[in-house]
Design a protein around this motif. Structure first.
Motif, PDB file in Angstrom:
ATOM      1  N   MET A  22       0.848  -1.175   0.000  1.00  0.00           N
ATOM      2  CA  MET A  22       0.000   0.000   0.000  1.00  0.00           C
ATOM      3  C   MET A  22       0.895   1.241   0.000  1.00  0.00           C
ATOM      4  O   MET A  22       1.833   1.338   0.758  1.00  0.00           O
ATOM      5  N   ASN A  23       0.554   2.185  -0.830  1.00  0.00           N
ATOM      6  CA  ASN A  23       1.276   3.446  -0.928  1.00  0.00           C
ATOM      7  C   ASN A  23       0.667   4.440   0.066  1.00  0.00           C
ATOM      8  O   ASN A  23      -0.509   4.782  -0.036  1.00  0.00           O
ATOM      9  N   PHE A  24       1.474   4.910   1.009  1.00  0.00           N
ATOM     10  CA  PHE A  24       0.969   5.811   2.054  1.00  0.00           C
ATOM     11  C   PHE A  24       0.388   7.087   1.476  1.00  0.00           C
ATOM     12  O   PHE A  24      -0.699   7.512   1.870  1.00  0.00           O
ATOM     13  N   ASP A  25       1.108   7.741   0.556  1.00  0.00           N
ATOM     14  CA  ASP A  25       0.620   9.012   0.007  1.00  0.00           C
ATOM     15  C   ASP A  25      -0.721   8.834  -0.698  1.00  0.00           C
ATOM     16  O   ASP A  25      -1.609   9.673  -0.570  1.00  0.00           O
ATOM     17  N   ASN A  26      -0.870   7.732  -1.429  1.00  0.00           N
ATOM     18  CA  ASN A  26      -2.128   7.463  -2.111  1.00  0.00           C
ATOM     19  C   ASN A  26      -3.254   7.218  -1.095  1.00  0.00           C
ATOM     20  O   ASN A  26      -4.359   7.724  -1.248  1.00  0.00           O
ATOM     21  N   ALA A  27      -2.961   6.442  -0.057  1.00  0.00           N
ATOM     22  CA  ALA A  27      -3.965   6.166   0.977  1.00  0.00           C
ATOM     23  C   ALA A  27      -4.395   7.453   1.665  1.00  0.00           C
ATOM     24  O   ALA A  27      -5.585   7.691   1.899  1.00  0.00           O
ATOM     25  N   LYS A  28      -3.436   8.296   1.978  1.00  0.00           N
ATOM     26  CA  LYS A  28      -3.734   9.583   2.634  1.00  0.00           C
ATOM     27  C   LYS A  28      -4.585  10.465   1.722  1.00  0.00           C
ATOM     28  O   LYS A  28      -5.565  11.076   2.161  1.00  0.00           O
ATOM     29  N   SER A  29      -4.228  10.496   0.445  1.00  0.00           N
ATOM     30  CA  SER A  29      -4.985  11.288  -0.529  1.00  0.00           C
ATOM     31  C   SER A  29      -6.424  10.795  -0.631  1.00  0.00           C
ATOM     32  O   SER A  29      -7.361  11.597  -0.680  1.00  0.00           O
ATOM     33  N   GLN A  30      -6.618   9.485  -0.666  1.00  0.00           N
ATOM     34  CA  GLN A  30      -7.970   8.926  -0.755  1.00  0.00           C
ATOM     35  C   GLN A  30      -8.790   9.251   0.494  1.00  0.00           C
ATOM     36  O   GLN A  30      -9.991   9.531   0.405  1.00  0.00           O
ATOM     37  N   MET A  31      -8.152   9.220   1.664  1.00  0.00           N
ATOM     38  CA  MET A  31      -8.861   9.574   2.901  1.00  0.00           C
ATOM     39  C   MET A  31      -9.313  11.027   2.856  1.00  0.00           C
ATOM     40  O   MET A  31     -10.448  11.350   3.230  1.00  0.00           O
ATOM     41  N   ARG A  32      -8.445  11.910   2.380  1.00  0.00           N
ATOM     42  CA  ARG A  32      -8.788  13.339   2.300  1.00  0.00           C
ATOM     43  C   ARG A  32      -9.919  13.571   1.296  1.00  0.00           C
ATOM     44  O   ARG A  32     -10.838  14.334   1.571  1.00  0.00           O
ATOM     45  N   LYS A  33      -9.845  12.908   0.151  1.00  0.00           N
ATOM     46  CA  LYS A  33     -10.897  13.060  -0.851  1.00  0.00           C
ATOM     47  C   LYS A  33     -12.244  12.612  -0.290  1.00  0.00           C
ATOM     48  O   LYS A  33     -13.275  13.222  -0.566  1.00  0.00           O
ATOM     49  N   GLY A  34     -12.203  11.553   0.505  1.00  0.00           N
ATOM     50  CA  GLY A  34     -13.435  11.021   1.070  1.00  0.00           C
ATOM     51  C   GLY A  34     -14.125  11.957   2.038  1.00  0.00           C
ATOM     52  O   GLY A  34     -15.325  11.859   2.259  1.00  0.00           O
ATOM     53  N   MET A  35     -13.380  12.881   2.630  1.00  0.00           N
ATOM     54  CA  MET A  35     -13.991  13.773   3.607  1.00  0.00           C
ATOM     55  C   MET A  35     -14.091  15.220   3.117  1.00  0.00           C
ATOM     56  O   MET A  35     -14.578  16.085   3.831  1.00  0.00           O
ATOM     57  N   LEU A  36     -13.696  15.475   1.882  1.00  0.00           N
ATOM     58  CA  LEU A  36     -13.688  16.839   1.369  1.00  0.00           C
ATOM     59  C   LEU A  36     -15.085  17.446   1.277  1.00  0.00           C
ATOM     60  O   LEU A  36     -15.287  18.603   1.662  1.00  0.00           O
ATOM     61  N   ASP A  37     -16.067  16.700   0.787  1.00  0.00           N
ATOM     62  CA  ASP A  37     -17.440  17.216   0.722  1.00  0.00           C
ATOM     63  C   ASP A  37     -17.900  17.655   2.115  1.00  0.00           C
ATOM     64  O   ASP A  37     -18.458  18.741   2.286  1.00  0.00           O
ATOM     65  N   TYR A  38     -17.663  16.786   3.080  1.00  0.00           N
ATOM     66  CA  TYR A  38     -18.065  17.055   4.460  1.00  0.00           C
ATOM     67  C   TYR A  38     -17.384  18.317   4.987  1.00  0.00           C
ATOM     68  O   TYR A  38     -18.037  19.184   5.580  1.00  0.00           O
ATOM     69  N   CYS A  39     -16.097  18.451   4.747  1.00  0.00           N
ATOM     70  CA  CYS A  39     -15.361  19.630   5.222  1.00  0.00           C
ATOM     71  C   CYS A  39     -15.893  20.916   4.597  1.00  0.00           C
ATOM     72  O   CYS A  39     -16.057  21.933   5.286  1.00  0.00           O
ATOM     73  N   ILE A  40     -16.178  20.882   3.312  1.00  0.00           N
ATOM     74  CA  ILE A  40     -16.708  22.076   2.643  1.00  0.00           C
ATOM     75  C   ILE A  40     -18.079  22.428   3.205  1.00  0.00           C
ATOM     76  O   ILE A  40     -18.376  23.592   3.474  1.00  0.00           O
ATOM     77  N   MET A  41     -18.907  21.424   3.418  1.00  0.00           N
ATOM     78  CA  MET A  41     -20.233  21.689   3.983  1.00  0.00           C
ATOM     79  C   MET A  41     -20.116  22.262   5.399  1.00  0.00           C
ATOM     80  O   MET A  41     -20.883  23.147   5.773  1.00  0.00           O
ATOM     81  N   LEU A  42     -19.150  21.789   6.166  1.00  0.00           N
ATOM     82  CA  LEU A  42     -18.925  22.347   7.504  1.00  0.00           C
ATOM     83  C   LEU A  42     -18.552  23.825   7.426  1.00  0.00           C
ATOM     84  O   LEU A  42     -19.012  24.634   8.236  1.00  0.00           O
ATOM     85  N   LEU A  43     -17.722  24.182   6.452  1.00  0.00           N
ATOM     86  CA  LEU A  43     -17.315  25.581   6.294  1.00  0.00           C
ATOM     87  C   LEU A  43     -18.489  26.483   5.924  1.00  0.00           C
ATOM     88  O   LEU A  43     -18.508  27.661   6.264  1.00  0.00           O
ATOM     89  N   LEU A  44     -19.468  25.925   5.223  1.00  0.00           N
ATOM     90  CA  LEU A  44     -20.613  26.717   4.756  1.00  0.00           C
ATOM     91  C   LEU A  44     -21.791  26.666   5.722  1.00  0.00           C
ATOM     92  O   LEU A  44     -22.840  27.247   5.454  1.00  0.00           O
ATOM     93  N   LYS A  45     -21.613  26.005   6.834  1.00  0.00           N
ATOM     94  CA  LYS A  45     -22.702  25.778   7.787  1.00  0.00           C
ATOM     95  C   LYS A  45     -23.243  27.073   8.398  1.00  0.00           C
ATOM     96  O   LYS A  45     -24.444  27.219   8.575  1.00  0.00           O
ATOM     97  N   ASP A  46     -22.374  28.017   8.704  1.00  0.00           N
ATOM     98  CA  ASP A  46     -22.801  29.207   9.426  1.00  0.00           C
ATOM     99  C   ASP A  46     -22.978  30.451   8.574  1.00  0.00           C
ATOM    100  O   ASP A  46     -23.725  31.344   8.933  1.00  0.00           O
ATOM    101  N   LYS A  47     -22.249  30.504   7.448  1.00  0.00           N
ATOM    102  CA  LYS A  47     -22.351  31.706   6.609  1.00  0.00           C
ATOM    103  C   LYS A  47     -21.881  31.397   5.196  1.00  0.00           C
ATOM    104  O   LYS A  47     -21.080  30.477   4.987  1.00  0.00           O
ATOM    105  N   PRO A  48     -22.352  32.177   4.227  1.00  0.00           N
ATOM    106  CA  PRO A  48     -21.902  31.993   2.848  1.00  0.00           C
ATOM    107  C   PRO A  48     -20.411  32.290   2.726  1.00  0.00           C
ATOM    108  O   PRO A  48     -19.870  33.106   3.463  1.00  0.00           O
ATOM    109  N   CYS A  49     -19.746  31.601   1.797  1.00  0.00           N
ATOM    110  CA  CYS A  49     -18.309  31.802   1.576  1.00  0.00           C
ATOM    111  C   CYS A  49     -18.013  31.932   0.087  1.00  0.00           C
ATOM    112  O   CYS A  49     -18.608  31.244  -0.737  1.00  0.00           O
ATOM    113  N   TYR A  50     -17.057  32.775  -0.203  1.00  0.00           N
ATOM    114  CA  TYR A  50     -16.510  32.933  -1.543  1.00  0.00           C
ATOM    115  C   TYR A  50     -15.512  31.800  -1.763  1.00  0.00           C
ATOM    116  O   TYR A  50     -14.859  31.350  -0.818  1.00  0.00           O
TER     117      TYR A  50
END
Length: 109
Positions: free
Chosen positions: A1-29
Motif C-alpha cells: 500500500m502506498n501511504f501518500d495514495n492512501a492519505k490522498s484517498q482519505m482526504r478526498k473522502g472527507m472533502l465534501d463534508y469539510c466544505i459543507m462544515l465551512l458553509l454551515k454558518d455563513k456563505p463563503c466565496y
C-alpha cells in the motif's frame, strides 16, 4: 500500500463534508473556502474545488448568491441549501460513529 495514495484517498473522502462544515454558518466565496481549508492543512486547488462545488449544487446541497465586491465585479458566495443542512446533520452523525469505531478499534489490544 502506498501511504501518500492512501492519505490522498482519505482526504478526498472527507472533502465534501469539510466544505459543507465551512458553509454551515455563513456563505463563503470560493477563495475563502480554499484559504480556510489550507489553514486546516487540507490543501485544495481551484481545479478540484470548482467541480466539487458544482456537483454539490447540482445535487441540491448548495446554492449561491451574488454579492457586490469593493474590488471588482460581484462575487458568487456559496451556502448550504435546506437539503444541504439536513445532509450535514446526517454526516455529523456518521462522522461521530466513524470516529467512535476507530477509537474502539485502536483501543483494543
Amino acid at each position: 500500500m502506498n501511504f501518500d495514495n492512501a492519505k490522498s484517498q482519505m482526504r478526498k473522502g472527507m472533502l465534501d463534508y469539510c466544505i459543507m462544515l465551512l458553509l454551515k454558518d455563513k456563505p463563503c466565496y470560493s477563495s475563502d473556502i480554499i484559504k480556510r481549508l489550507k489553514d486546516a492543512n487540507l490543501l485544495v486547488v481551484e481545479g478540484t474545488l470548482y467541480p466539487l462545488l458544482s456537483r454539490l449544487k447540482k445535487d441540491g446541497l448548495l446554492t449561491y448568491e451574488w454579492q457586490e465586491s469593493l474590488q471588482g465585479p460581484p462575487r458568487k458566495y456559496y451556502l448550504l441549501s435546506e437539503e444541504g443542512k439536513s445532509m450535514l446533520e446526517q454526516l455529523d452523525i456518521a462522522w461521530c460513529e466513524l470516529e467512535h469505531t476507530i477509537h474502539q478499534i485502536k483501543a483494543k489490544p
